[in-house]
Design an enzyme around this catalytic site. Structure first.
Site, mmCIF file in Angstrom:
data_model
loop_
_atom_site.group_PDB
_atom_site.id
_atom_site.type_symbol
_atom_site.label_atom_id
_atom_site.label_comp_id
_atom_site.label_asym_id
_atom_site.label_seq_id
_atom_site.Cartn_x
_atom_site.Cartn_y
_atom_site.Cartn_z
ATOM 1 N N ARG A 117 -11.435 8.086 -2.800
ATOM 2 C CA ARG A 117 -11.782 9.509 -2.684
ATOM 3 C C ARG A 117 -13.301 9.717 -2.597
ATOM 4 O O ARG A 117 -13.798 10.424 -1.731
ATOM 5 C CB ARG A 117 -11.222 10.258 -3.901
ATOM 6 C CG ARG A 117 -11.175 11.751 -3.716
ATOM 7 C CD ARG A 117 -10.654 12.414 -4.996
ATOM 8 N NE ARG A 117 -9.419 11.805 -5.465
ATOM 9 C CZ ARG A 117 -8.945 11.900 -6.713
ATOM 10 N NH1 ARG A 117 -9.594 12.633 -7.607
ATOM 11 N NH2 ARG A 117 -7.822 11.321 -7.066
ATOM 12 N N GLY B 171 -7.366 4.378 3.710
ATOM 13 C CA GLY B 171 -7.464 3.279 2.734
ATOM 14 C C GLY B 171 -8.711 3.324 1.865
ATOM 15 O O GLY B 171 -8.887 2.494 0.981
ATOM 16 N N ASP C 135 0.873 -1.156 0.000
ATOM 17 C CA ASP C 135 0.000 0.000 0.000
ATOM 18 C C ASP C 135 0.929 1.230 0.000
ATOM 19 O O ASP C 135 2.125 1.104 0.305
ATOM 20 C CB ASP C 135 -0.885 -0.037 1.249
ATOM 21 C CG ASP C 135 -1.702 1.213 1.394
ATOM 22 O OD1 ASP C 135 -2.359 1.601 0.420
ATOM 23 O OD2 ASP C 135 -1.669 1.824 2.487
ATOM 24 N N ASP D 35 -1.714 -0.472 6.017
ATOM 25 C CA ASP D 35 -1.923 0.228 7.284
ATOM 26 C C ASP D 35 -3.405 0.465 7.561
ATOM 27 O O ASP D 35 -3.737 1.068 8.585
ATOM 28 C CB ASP D 35 -1.210 1.594 7.285
ATOM 29 C CG ASP D 35 -1.908 2.584 6.381
ATOM 30 O OD1 ASP D 35 -2.226 2.207 5.230
ATOM 31 O OD2 ASP D 35 -2.175 3.715 6.814
ATOM 32 N N SER E 20 -5.107 4.990 -4.254
ATOM 33 C CA SER E 20 -4.934 6.361 -4.728
ATOM 34 C C SER E 20 -4.840 6.463 -6.252
ATOM 35 O O SER E 20 -4.256 5.608 -6.906
ATOM 36 C CB SER E 20 -3.660 6.956 -4.120
ATOM 37 O OG SER E 20 -3.448 8.242 -4.647
ATOM 38 N N ASP F 1 -0.103 5.083 0.880
ATOM 39 C CA ASP F 1 -0.335 6.078 1.937
ATOM 40 C C ASP F 1 -0.306 5.407 3.310
ATOM 41 O O ASP F 1 -1.136 4.540 3.591
ATOM 42 C CB ASP F 1 -1.704 6.741 1.744
ATOM 43 C CG ASP F 1 -1.809 7.473 0.403
ATOM 44 O OD1 ASP F 1 -0.823 8.088 -0.007
ATOM 45 O OD2 ASP F 1 -2.885 7.425 -0.224
HETATM 46 C C1 BG6 Z 1 -5.661 5.823 -0.012
HETATM 47 C C2 BG6 Z 1 -5.727 6.733 1.192
HETATM 48 O O1 BG6 Z 1 -4.388 5.317 -0.167
HETATM 49 O O2 BG6 Z 1 -6.010 6.535 -1.193
HETATM 50 C C3 BG6 Z 1 -7.097 7.382 1.290
HETATM 51 O O3 BG6 Z 1 -5.478 5.974 2.368
HETATM 52 C C4 BG6 Z 1 -7.396 8.105 -0.019
HETATM 53 O O4 BG6 Z 1 -7.115 8.287 2.369
HETATM 54 C C5 BG6 Z 1 -7.303 7.118 -1.174
HETATM 55 O O5 BG6 Z 1 -8.720 8.653 0.029
HETATM 56 C C6 BG6 Z 1 -7.584 7.764 -2.528
HETATM 57 O O6 BG6 Z 1 -6.565 8.674 -2.811
HETATM 58 P P1 BG6 Z 1 -6.573 9.734 -3.993
HETATM 59 O O7 BG6 Z 1 -5.150 10.210 -4.058
HETATM 60 O O8 BG6 Z 1 -6.995 8.999 -5.238
HETATM 61 O O9 BG6 Z 1 -7.560 10.782 -3.626
HETATM 62 MG MG MG Z 2 -2.757 3.192 3.504
#
Ligand code: BG6
Ligand code: MG
Length: 230
Positions: free
Chosen positions: A58, A55, A18, A179, A125, A20
């Site tokens: 968005r 995790g 992962d 995490d 993400s 973030d």
């Molecule tokens: C995850 C984060 O890795 O990605 C979340 O833990 C986040 O908090 C998600 O909302 C989506 O991320 P992004 O960068 O596409 O907005």
């Molecule tokens: Mg994470």
């Protein structure tokens, strides 16, 4: 008839990370961006609500914040607000640099690379390329699975299954580092071995739980999953 024991075949050949909260602490930057949007909207938002976003994709995140505030918004308005949060978040990534690996993460990537393990990203993400670029980490990853690779986000196992497929490995040949509760759920549903980074309330259901990336070294993992590294 001799008793037949089923061998636990599944030699580990790959690692899926992962992003973030595992490779770098962008979790804090996500928090600041949501907090800024909430401020502009005069919404209630705090670290307890933020914890529920860990995790989570968005659009699922903004729905959680909307419900917390009992705000009546159309899908179109939600999308526009999530886009606004993303602009704030992406701007904040400009200051991310190779100094911002979580302690232990870079050392682990280097060691895995030298020892010939395959490495993939398995993140929710859609900004993973920019984050990895800022960290100068793109070269460590053989495969990038992220929010752009699959339609269903964690706790669906899709992003990890995508990453394993691209690595040409079976789930039981990979260890996933996560995490987030939803991330550990996703990896377990997919049939992966799991290392949870964080407190037991969050990732206690992982096969191996470590407080931090600094603890989750290759040696720690090899000693815990001994028979998978023979
Ligand atoms: C995850 C984060 O890795 O990605 C979340 O833990 C986040 O908090 C998600 O909302 C989506 O991320 P992004 O960068 O596409 O907005
Ligand atoms: Mg994470």
């Amino acid at each position: 008839m001799p008793e037949i024991f089923e061998a636990r075949i599944g030699m580990i050949k790959g690692f899926i990370f992962d992003l973030d909260g595992v490779i770098t602490d962008t979790a804090e930057l996500h928090y600041l961006a949501w907090n800024s949007l909430a401020g502009q909207m005069s919404w209630k938002f705090d670290r307890t609500v933020n914890e529920r976003l860990r995790g989570v994709s968005r659009m699922d995140s903004i729905r959680i914040i909307q419900q917390h505030n009992q705000a009546e918004l159309t899908d179109d308005q939600l999308f526009k607000l999530a886009t606004l949060k993303n602009e704030i978040y992406v701007d904040s990534l400009d200051k991310l640099s190779p100094k911002d690996y979580l302690s232990g993460a870079l050392e682990l990537l280097e060691k895995l690379k030298v020892q010939g393990f395959k490495i993939a990203l398995g993140s929710a993400s859609k900004n993973s390329q920019k984050v990895l670029h800022q960290l100068n980490a793109l070269n460590y990853f053989d495969v990038i699975g992220d929010g752009n690779s699959v339609a269903k986000s964690k706790p669906a196992p899709d992003v990890f299954l995508f990453a394993a497929r691209q690595l040409e490995l079976k789930p039981e040949e990979c260890i996933v580092y996560e995490d987030a509760r939803a991330g550990v759920d996703a990896a377990k549903i997919g049939g992966f071995y799991t290392v949870g980074i964080g407190p037991s309330e969050r990732v206690g259901h992982a096969d191996l739980r470590c407080d931090s990336m600094q603890e989750a070294t290759l040696e720690a993992v090899q000693s815990f999953f001994e028979d998978l590294f023979i």
